[in-house]
Scaffold this active site. Structure first.
Site, short mmCIF file in Angstrom:
data_model
loop_
_atom_site.label_atom_id
_atom_site.label_comp_id
_atom_site.label_asym_id
_atom_site.label_seq_id
_atom_site.Cartn_x
_atom_site.Cartn_y
_atom_site.Cartn_z
CB CYS A 222 -3.03 9.67 -20.03
SG CYS A 222 -1.54 10.37 -20.39
N GLY A 223 -1.99 8.05 -17.72
CA GLY A 223 -1.24 7.47 -16.71
C GLY A 223 0.13 8.25 -16.58
CB THR A 224 3.35 8.81 -18.51
OG1 THR A 224 2.78 8.78 -19.98
CG2 THR A 224 3.90 7.14 -18.30
N GLY A 225 0.93 11.07 -18.62
CA GLY A 225 0.94 12.35 -19.22
C GLY A 225 1.34 12.61 -20.50
CG ASP B 263 -5.74 7.54 -20.32
OD1 ASP B 263 -5.67 7.91 -19.19
OD2 ASP B 263 -4.45 6.93 -20.93
CG HIS B 264 -7.67 3.32 -19.31
ND1 HIS B 264 -7.39 3.92 -20.42
CD2 HIS B 264 -6.73 2.58 -18.57
CE1 HIS B 264 -6.13 3.34 -20.68
NE2 HIS B 264 -5.72 2.60 -19.73
N GLY C 18 1.09 10.48 -23.20
CA GLY C 18 0.41 10.47 -24.57
C GLY C 18 -0.55 11.73 -24.82
CG MET C 19 -3.73 12.98 -22.12
SD MET C 19 -5.21 13.18 -23.15
CE MET C 19 -6.14 11.96 -22.26
CG HIS D 91 9.58 31.35 -18.40
ND1 HIS D 91 10.67 30.68 -18.06
CD2 HIS D 91 9.18 32.34 -17.63
CE1 HIS D 91 11.21 31.51 -17.24
NE2 HIS D 91 10.52 32.43 -16.85
NE ARG E 120 13.57 36.08 -20.48
CZ ARG E 120 13.46 36.45 -19.31
NH1 ARG E 120 12.58 37.83 -19.17
NH2 ARG E 120 13.47 35.68 -18.50
CG HIS E 121 9.22 34.32 -21.27
ND1 HIS E 121 9.97 33.57 -21.33
CD2 HIS E 121 9.27 35.24 -20.30
CE1 HIS E 121 10.88 33.76 -20.28
NE2 HIS E 121 10.26 34.63 -19.64
C1 RB5 Z 1 -2.21 3.59 -20.19
O1 RB5 Z 1 -2.02 2.44 -19.86
C2 RB5 Z 1 -1.23 4.48 -20.61
O2 RB5 Z 1 -0.42 4.13 -21.50
C3 RB5 Z 1 -1.85 5.95 -20.80
O3 RB5 Z 1 -2.52 6.33 -19.79
C4 RB5 Z 1 -0.31 6.97 -20.98
O4 RB5 Z 1 0.35 6.66 -19.85
C5 RB5 Z 1 0.12 7.10 -22.18
O5 RB5 Z 1 1.00 8.08 -22.38
#
Ligand code: RB5
Length: 150
Positions: free
Chosen positions: A72-75, A15-16, A77-78, A105, A139-140
């Site tokens: 994405c910002g935190t990863g 994302d952005h 959401g993806m 694993h 096993r994995h």
């Molecule tokens: C965008 O602001 C942020 O919410 C997105 O990149 C991501 O971190 C969501 O999980």
């Protein structure tokens, strides 16, 4: 050993918030001679991560790309969106050893990285480990066989 498949490009999406890291990874892949297909986004303009995660997930499931790399910002959401797809095992990684174990694993087929919580250099280190670690099987595999809810 490399997990890349001859003739099958790596798939990318962000994302952005992940756009700049995705661009850096594109540069790394190009320099390394690794083919990739980009599923967007194409700027830092605000977008919704599922609009990019779902196309990448479908391409991974179809075998059109392998592996996937998503940011994405935190990863979060993806990873949450990608893992709605039965054929996807998306691993959110923030540490090189976690990236290695996600392959060894979990046979992860998408590497997800938190663009706002890693440096480009560290992200490349995680990517290199992810692309060069084979699944251990045994096993994995037995455990992976129990993941699907279909
Ligand atoms: C965008 O602001 C942020 O919410 C997105 O990149 C991501 O971190 C969501 O999980």
């Amino acid at each position: 050993m490399s997990i890349l498949k001859p003739g099958v490009p790596v798939g990318l999406c962000s994302d952005h918030a992940g756009f700049e890291l995705k661009s850096i990874i594109e540069g790394y892949l190009t320099a390394a001679g690794i083919e990739y297909k980009d599923y967007g986004t194409d700027s830092t303009a605000s977008v919704d991560y599922p609009d990019f995660a779902h196309p990448l997930a479908r391409a991974v499931e179809a075998g059109e790309v392998y592996p996937g790399i998503a940011m994405c910002g935190t990863g979060q959401g993806m990873a949450i969106t990608l893992n709605k797809h039965q054929g996807v095992r998306a691993a959110l990684c923030w540490d090189v050893e976690i990236a290695r174990l996600a392959r060894e694993h979990n046979n992860a087929n998408v590497l997800v990285m938190p663009a706002r919580f890693t440096s480009p250099e560290y992200a490349i280190s995680m990517l290199e480990v992810f692309l060069n670690t084979e699944f251990a099987g045994g096993r994995h595999q037995h455990r992976i066989d129990k993941i699907s809810v279909k």
